[in-house]
Design an enzyme around this catalytic site. Structure first.
Site, PDB file in Angstrom:
ATOM      1  N   LYS A 193       0.870  -1.315   0.206  1.00  0.00           N
ATOM      2  CA  LYS A 193       0.033   0.003  -0.359  1.00  0.00           C
ATOM      3  C   LYS A 193       0.885   1.031   0.232  1.00  0.00           C
ATOM      4  O   LYS A 193       1.144   2.641  -0.718  1.00  0.00           O
ATOM      5  CB  LYS A 193      -0.578  -0.418   1.024  1.00  0.00           C
ATOM      6  N   ASN A 194       1.579   1.466   0.822  1.00  0.00           N
ATOM      7  CA  ASN A 194       2.365   2.175   1.020  1.00  0.00           C
ATOM      8  C   ASN A 194       3.790   2.836   0.154  1.00  0.00           C
ATOM      9  O   ASN A 194       4.045   3.939   0.064  1.00  0.00           O
ATOM     10  CB  ASN A 194       3.335   2.679   2.205  1.00  0.00           C
ATOM     11  N   CYS A 216      -5.415  12.769  12.510  1.00  0.00           N
ATOM     12  CA  CYS A 216      -5.834  11.052  12.261  1.00  0.00           C
ATOM     13  C   CYS A 216      -5.872  10.228  13.697  1.00  0.00           C
ATOM     14  O   CYS A 216      -5.435  10.816  14.934  1.00  0.00           O
ATOM     15  CB  CYS A 216      -5.067  10.491  10.965  1.00  0.00           C
ATOM     16  N   ARG A 245      -0.319  13.919  13.559  1.00  0.00           N
ATOM     17  CA  ARG A 245       0.136  14.732  12.052  1.00  0.00           C
ATOM     18  C   ARG A 245       0.225  14.947  10.771  1.00  0.00           C
ATOM     19  O   ARG A 245      -0.192  15.539  10.653  1.00  0.00           O
ATOM     20  CB  ARG A 245      -0.775  13.246  11.380  1.00  0.00           C
ATOM     21  N   ASP A 287       4.310   0.576  12.388  1.00  0.00           N
ATOM     22  CA  ASP A 287       3.019  -0.207  11.519  1.00  0.00           C
ATOM     23  C   ASP A 287       3.013  -1.270  12.227  1.00  0.00           C
ATOM     24  O   ASP A 287       1.958  -2.416  11.807  1.00  0.00           O
ATOM     25  CB  ASP A 287       3.218  -0.222  10.107  1.00  0.00           C
ATOM     26  N   ARG A 332      -8.963  -0.820   5.258  1.00  0.00           N
ATOM     27  CA  ARG A 332      -7.949  -0.369   4.334  1.00  0.00           C
ATOM     28  C   ARG A 332      -6.757  -0.162   3.723  1.00  0.00           C
ATOM     29  O   ARG A 332      -5.982  -0.058   3.012  1.00  0.00           O
ATOM     30  CB  ARG A 332      -7.465   1.389   5.266  1.00  0.00           C
TER      31      ARG A 332
HETATM   32  C1  UD1 Z   1       4.236   6.908   6.374  1.00  0.00           C
HETATM   33  C2  UD1 Z   1       3.528   5.360   6.378  1.00  0.00           C
HETATM   34  C3  UD1 Z   1       2.795   4.709   7.598  1.00  0.00           C
HETATM   35  C4  UD1 Z   1       4.225   5.061   8.678  1.00  0.00           C
HETATM   36  C5  UD1 Z   1       4.887   6.103   8.228  1.00  0.00           C
HETATM   37  C6  UD1 Z   1       6.302   6.112   9.449  1.00  0.00           C
HETATM   38  C7  UD1 Z   1       2.556   6.103   3.873  1.00  0.00           C
HETATM   39  C8  UD1 Z   1       1.035   6.185   3.397  1.00  0.00           C
HETATM   40  N1  UD1 Z   1       2.338   5.648   5.624  1.00  0.00           N
HETATM   41  O1  UD1 Z   1       3.487   7.674   6.754  1.00  0.00           O
HETATM   42  O2  UD1 Z   1       1.508   3.889   7.551  1.00  0.00           O
HETATM   43  O3  UD1 Z   1       3.354   4.413   9.487  1.00  0.00           O
HETATM   44  O4  UD1 Z   1       5.511   6.004   7.255  1.00  0.00           O
HETATM   45  O5  UD1 Z   1       7.038   4.385   8.837  1.00  0.00           O
HETATM   46  O6  UD1 Z   1       3.557   5.559   3.569  1.00  0.00           O
HETATM   47  N2  UD1 Z   1       5.917  14.533  11.141  1.00  0.00           N
HETATM   48  C9  UD1 Z   1       6.667  15.841  11.950  1.00  0.00           C
HETATM   49  N3  UD1 Z   1       5.987  16.606  10.630  1.00  0.00           N
HETATM   50  C10 UD1 Z   1       6.160  16.057   9.336  1.00  0.00           C
HETATM   51  C11 UD1 Z   1       5.491  14.901   9.009  1.00  0.00           C
HETATM   52  C12 UD1 Z   1       5.839  13.650   9.259  1.00  0.00           C
HETATM   53  O7  UD1 Z   1       6.081  16.542  12.584  1.00  0.00           O
HETATM   54  O8  UD1 Z   1       5.636  17.808   8.558  1.00  0.00           O
HETATM   55  C13 UD1 Z   1       6.404  13.295  11.990  1.00  0.00           C
HETATM   56  C14 UD1 Z   1       4.542  12.309  12.712  1.00  0.00           C
HETATM   57  O9  UD1 Z   1       4.152  13.320  13.314  1.00  0.00           O
HETATM   58  C15 UD1 Z   1       5.713  11.202  12.775  1.00  0.00           C
HETATM   59  C16 UD1 Z   1       6.969  11.238  12.013  1.00  0.00           C
HETATM   60  O10 UD1 Z   1       7.344  12.478  11.557  1.00  0.00           O
HETATM   61  O11 UD1 Z   1       6.212  11.617  14.314  1.00  0.00           O
HETATM   62  C17 UD1 Z   1       6.755  10.230  11.044  1.00  0.00           C
HETATM   63  O12 UD1 Z   1       6.075  10.278   9.817  1.00  0.00           O
HETATM   64  P1  UD1 Z   1       6.825  10.567   8.195  1.00  0.00           P
HETATM   65  O13 UD1 Z   1       7.521   9.217   8.302  1.00  0.00           O
HETATM   66  O14 UD1 Z   1       6.120  11.435   7.793  1.00  0.00           O
HETATM   67  O15 UD1 Z   1       4.990   9.270   8.073  1.00  0.00           O
HETATM   68  P2  UD1 Z   1       4.169   9.336   7.127  1.00  0.00           P
HETATM   69  O16 UD1 Z   1       4.879   9.387   5.786  1.00  0.00           O
HETATM   70  O17 UD1 Z   1       2.842  10.006   7.374  1.00  0.00           O
END
Ligand code: UD1
Length: 418
Positions: free
Chosen positions: A22-23, A117, A122, A306, A398
């Site tokens: 999915k990711n 979420c 997030r 995850d 999902r």
């Molecule tokens: C992706 C995955 C999700 C997985 C996560 C971590 C997809 C669709 N989803 O989510 O399943 O759990 O990686 O492996 O690929 N953060 C900030 N600011 C930002 C962005 C992130 O503070 O602008 C923080 C988040 O709150 C979190 C951490 O960074 O604590 C990791 O987030 P991130 O690596 O961005 O995860 P996603 O891309 O949302």
């Protein structure tokens, strides 16, 4: 909302093929709007999140058609600019990945703020900061993120944290931008490498996938290709943990065991027997597990957040005490009250869950509130004595396709009730 009814106590045995990731699919779908020729994706999983992402592509006038169950043809030649309003983006956080590719294609973007979420707040500050550093003008107003990329340029972005989504967004924003863009402290998750491999297959020039420094040499256009999506390491991990918990012998086909090394090493400590051969993983478990004293979620290659909810269930039924620390998403212990109803002994202190293994879980009515936590409750139901009803399984769908059918093939007693 639909539910699963599970009669626990069966061991899992047999062989299954693991779906595509999915990711990896979601950012590759976002990338496909940059291609001038037809793209054919194979091994595409049929998850709810994937269909929601296709709705966004269709709103941008991108043609998408499944030519068989897992093969998707995408034609973005006639793509048209469109603001992505909350009715489309609220169902799927990954709509934020569209920002980079929409900017790259149309030089402007307008996307509804994905908001918080069920696993935490997030934020998207790192996405916004990185794009601004590459010259994008961004205005956040009335829940809509409005961007103008007339001045988008190549450059070096140092991420404060190796965020997966931010790394993907910056790659997508700069793939068609003249010059070299460098992302330092980039995320190393395998799904990012898959996005890079896809983009290179349609003519991009990107290096450093899987390392913390990614270089994007901008090209003038992208063509088309046929590309196979990588296997879903989280689904594979979920079935490994399920087998560890219930006991039995299971073969997982079409997996990449390298992507699962942190989990496999923990499961071996739990006394599971695991053999990895080419793209197959064999696991056997007696179902009597030794507790891992410590598990801490980390960015790749550390233990994946995850798989934390599934591992929490394993800790609940292991012999001994475990401490599970969640470093990425602050609300990922939301299943604890549900597991407690089933007889688990868990105390949450800050970022850690302290778990005392119990001999038995008992069937109960429990509610899924997020994808991975929800599947954790299914695993608990497989082990529990008696009947467990897992409500609100739309969360689980999902990221898992017909989970009840796959588990039934392996010998579980589970049915879906609409
Ligand atoms: C992706 C995955 C999700 C997985 C996560 C971590 C997809 C669709 N989803 O989510 O399943 O759990 O990686 O492996 O690929 N953060 C900030 N600011 C930002 C962005 C992130 O503070 O602008 C923080 C988040 O709150 C979190 C951490 O960074 O604590 C990791 O987030 P991130 O690596 O961005 O995860 P996603 O891309 O949302």
């Amino acid at each position: 909302m639909a539910k699963y009814i599970i009669r626990g106590g069966k061991t899992l045995n047999g062989a299954i093929k693991v779906d595509g990731s999915k990711n990896a699919t979601l950012p590759i779908l976002a990338a496909s709007i940059l291609c001038n020729d037809e793209v054919t994706l194979t091994n595409v999983p049929r998850f709810r999140d994937v269909f929601n992402m296709l709705k966004i592509l269709n709103a941008l006038n991108v043609e998408t058609v499944f030519i068989d169950e897992h093969t998707l043809k995408i034609n973005a030649k006639n793509a048209k600019f469109q603001a992505i309003k909350s009715d489309l983006s609220r169902h799927i956080r990954s709509s934020i990945f569209m920002l980079g590719s929409i900017l790259s294609r149309f030089k402007e973007a307008s996307i509804a703020y994905p908001g918080g979420c069920d696993i935490g707040t997030r934020p998207i500050n790192l996405h916004i900061k990185g794009l601004r550093e590459l010259g994008v003008d961004i205005l956040e107003k009335h829940g809509q993120i409005k961007c103008n990329a007339e001045k988008l340029h190549a450059g070096t972005v140092v991420l404060d944290f190796p965020s997966v989504g931010t790394t993907e967004n910056l790659i997508l924003a700069s793939v068609l931008t003249e010059g070299t863009t460098t992302i330092i402290n980039a995320a190393k998750e395998p799904e990012i490498e898959d996005l890079i491999n896809f983009l290179n297959s349609v003519g991009a020039n990107i290096s450093g996938g899987g390392t913390s420094v990614i270089k994007i040499d901008g090209v003038s256009e992208l063509g088309g290709a046929t590309y196979k999506i990588m296997p879903d390491r989280i689904i594979a991990g979920t079935f490994l943990i399920a087998t560890a918990i219930t006991g039995g012998r299971v073969e997982l086909h079409d997996v990449n065991s390298e992507h699962l090394s942190s989990l496999i090493s923990k499961l071996r400590q739990n006394s599971c027997h695991i053999v990895c051969l080419d793209d197959i993983i064999y696991i056997s478990s007696q179902g009597r597990l030794k507790a891992n004293s410590q598990i801490e979620t980390q960015v790749y290659p550390g233990f994946p957040t995850d798989l934390q909810s599934q591992m929490l269930v394993l800790a609940c039924v292991s012999n001994g005490n475990s401490v599970i620390t969640e470093n990425l998403f602050e609300m990922r212990f939301k299943t604890v009250p549900e597991l407690t109803k089933m007889g688990a002994k868990i105390v949450v202190k800050g970022k850690s869950a302290i778990v005392e293994g119990v001999n038995k879980l008992y069937g109960s009515d429990v509610y899924a509130t997020d994808l991975r936590g929800g599947v954790g409750l299914v695993l608990a139901g497989l082990k529990a004595e008696g009947y467990t009803t897992v409500h609100d399984i739309e969360h689980i769908e999902r990221g898992y396709f017909e989970l009840e059918k796959t588990l039934t093939i392996l010998g579980a007693d589970i049915k879906k009730v609409e």
